[in-house]
Write an enzyme that holds these catalytic residues in place. Structure first.
Site, PDB file in Angstrom:
ATOM      1  N   CYS A 207      -2.148  -4.670  -5.444  1.00  0.00           N
ATOM      2  CA  CYS A 207      -2.635  -5.928  -4.867  1.00  0.00           C
ATOM      3  C   CYS A 207      -1.562  -7.013  -4.946  1.00  0.00           C
ATOM      4  O   CYS A 207      -0.664  -6.973  -5.803  1.00  0.00           O
ATOM      5  CB  CYS A 207      -3.855  -6.429  -5.637  1.00  0.00           C
ATOM      6  SG  CYS A 207      -5.320  -5.408  -5.459  1.00  0.00           S
TER       7      CYS A 207
ATOM      8  N   GLU B   4       0.833  -1.209   0.000  1.00  0.00           N
ATOM      9  CA  GLU B   4       0.000   0.000   0.000  1.00  0.00           C
ATOM     10  C   GLU B   4       0.867   1.258   0.000  1.00  0.00           C
ATOM     11  O   GLU B   4       2.097   1.207   0.079  1.00  0.00           O
ATOM     12  CB  GLU B   4      -0.955  -0.046   1.193  1.00  0.00           C
ATOM     13  CG  GLU B   4      -1.900  -1.247   1.089  1.00  0.00           C
ATOM     14  CD  GLU B   4      -2.951  -1.296   2.195  1.00  0.00           C
ATOM     15  OE1 GLU B   4      -2.850  -0.544   3.184  1.00  0.00           O
ATOM     16  OE2 GLU B   4      -3.882  -2.122   2.058  1.00  0.00           O
ATOM     17  N   ASN B   5       0.195   2.397  -0.111  1.00  0.00           N
ATOM     18  CA  ASN B   5       0.893   3.678  -0.187  1.00  0.00           C
ATOM     19  C   ASN B   5       0.007   4.757   0.410  1.00  0.00           C
ATOM     20  O   ASN B   5      -1.223   4.676   0.299  1.00  0.00           O
ATOM     21  CB  ASN B   5       1.204   3.989  -1.665  1.00  0.00           C
ATOM     22  CG  ASN B   5       2.165   5.144  -1.817  1.00  0.00           C
ATOM     23  OD1 ASN B   5       1.790   6.302  -1.716  1.00  0.00           O
ATOM     24  ND2 ASN B   5       3.421   4.832  -2.052  1.00  0.00           N
TER      25      ASN B   5
ATOM     26  N   CYS C  68      -7.345  -6.938 -10.864  1.00  0.00           N
ATOM     27  CA  CYS C  68      -6.524  -8.161 -10.893  1.00  0.00           C
ATOM     28  C   CYS C  68      -7.115  -9.195 -11.842  1.00  0.00           C
ATOM     29  O   CYS C  68      -6.373  -9.915 -12.521  1.00  0.00           O
ATOM     30  CB  CYS C  68      -6.381  -8.737  -9.485  1.00  0.00           C
ATOM     31  SG  CYS C  68      -5.311  -7.723  -8.438  1.00  0.00           S
TER      32      CYS C  68
ATOM     33  N   GLU D 190      -1.887 -10.029  -6.059  1.00  0.00           N
ATOM     34  CA  GLU D 190      -1.925 -10.794  -7.318  1.00  0.00           C
ATOM     35  C   GLU D 190      -1.124 -10.098  -8.409  1.00  0.00           C
ATOM     36  O   GLU D 190      -0.387 -10.733  -9.170  1.00  0.00           O
ATOM     37  CB  GLU D 190      -3.366 -10.977  -7.792  1.00  0.00           C
ATOM     38  CG  GLU D 190      -4.246 -11.819  -6.871  1.00  0.00           C
ATOM     39  CD  GLU D 190      -4.957 -11.009  -5.798  1.00  0.00           C
ATOM     40  OE1 GLU D 190      -4.429  -9.956  -5.370  1.00  0.00           O
ATOM     41  OE2 GLU D 190      -6.057 -11.428  -5.395  1.00  0.00           O
TER      42      GLU D 190
HETATM   43  N1  THU Z   1      -6.137  -6.687  -2.035  1.00  0.00           N
HETATM   44  C1  THU Z   1      -5.302  -7.593  -2.636  1.00  0.00           C
HETATM   45  O1  THU Z   1      -4.081  -7.500  -2.538  1.00  0.00           O
HETATM   46  N2  THU Z   1      -5.868  -8.613  -3.331  1.00  0.00           N
HETATM   47  C2  THU Z   1      -7.198  -8.857  -3.414  1.00  0.00           C
HETATM   48  O2  THU Z   1      -7.594  -9.847  -4.023  1.00  0.00           O
HETATM   49  C3  THU Z   1      -8.155  -7.955  -2.762  1.00  0.00           C
HETATM   50  C4  THU Z   1      -7.574  -6.737  -2.144  1.00  0.00           C
HETATM   51  C5  THU Z   1      -5.531  -5.624  -1.231  1.00  0.00           C
HETATM   52  C6  THU Z   1      -5.639  -4.235  -1.785  1.00  0.00           C
HETATM   53  C7  THU Z   1      -5.517  -3.418  -0.513  1.00  0.00           C
HETATM   54  O3  THU Z   1      -4.140  -3.253  -0.192  1.00  0.00           O
HETATM   55  C8  THU Z   1      -6.155  -4.277   0.550  1.00  0.00           C
HETATM   56  O4  THU Z   1      -6.168  -5.595   0.033  1.00  0.00           O
HETATM   57  C9  THU Z   1      -7.565  -3.861   0.913  1.00  0.00           C
HETATM   58  O5  THU Z   1      -8.357  -3.703  -0.213  1.00  0.00           O
END
Ligand code: THU
Length: 161
Positions: free
Chosen positions: A73, A64-65, A115, A75
């Protein structure tokens, strides 16, 4: 007028212990790698581990940022890593898990819309389906034969040709 039907089905297992050894290994690794996520804003730690067709295992986590849209994400982190380390190599199976600091982590999550778009194109460019294994830290496991099944009527590279 005619109707077009799209059927989506997937397998549900009660727990990781019902999976094959190889699938359980991947899911256990995805559960563990959630510790590498950087999620100080959502407190939602996502881990992804893939087995490539050459047997190599690679992982990705959400990063995150403070400028929220700059976050990525798990994936897509993984897909970028796969394409960078092993250009052109297909992914056979991808496991995704998470740890939610604010609640239970006991039911599967599935990839977000962006994703799904990226997974679809990765399948297309490597001409290989990506099997998905989705589960929390414990509890049921969803197995989906092909990631692009999550994105019917996708906008694809074909449309640009
Ligand atoms: N997120 C993922 O990395 N993959 C997913 O399949 C759903 C959401 C992350 C994005 C964000 O950093 C956090 O989960 C909350 O949405």
């Amino acid at each position: 007028m005619k109707k077009q039907e799209s059927i989506f089905s997937y397998d549900i297992y009660d727990s990781a212990s019902d999976l094959t050894k190889a699938d359980a290994e991947l899911l256990i690794a995805a559960r563990a790698v959630t510790k590498n996520a950087y999620a100080p804003y959502s407190h939602f730690h996502v881990g992804a581990v893939a087995r490539l067709i050459n047997g190599a295992l690679i992982s990705g986590t959400n990063q995150e940022n403070a400028s929220f849209p700059a976050g990525i994400c798990a994936e897509r982190t993984l897909l970028s890593t796969a394409a960078s380390l092993y250009p052109g190599l297909a992914i056979d199976t991808l496991a995704v898990s998470y740890h939610n600091e604010n609640g239970p982590s006991t039911s599967p999550i599935s990839p977000c819309g962006i994703c799904r778009q990226s997974l679809q194109e990765f399948e297309q460019r490597t001409s290989h389906p990506i099997r998905l294994i989705l589960s929390g830290q414990e509890g049921p496991v969803f197995v989906i034969a092909q990631a692009s099944a999550l994105l019917p009527l996708a906008f694809t590279a074909d449309e640009l040709s």
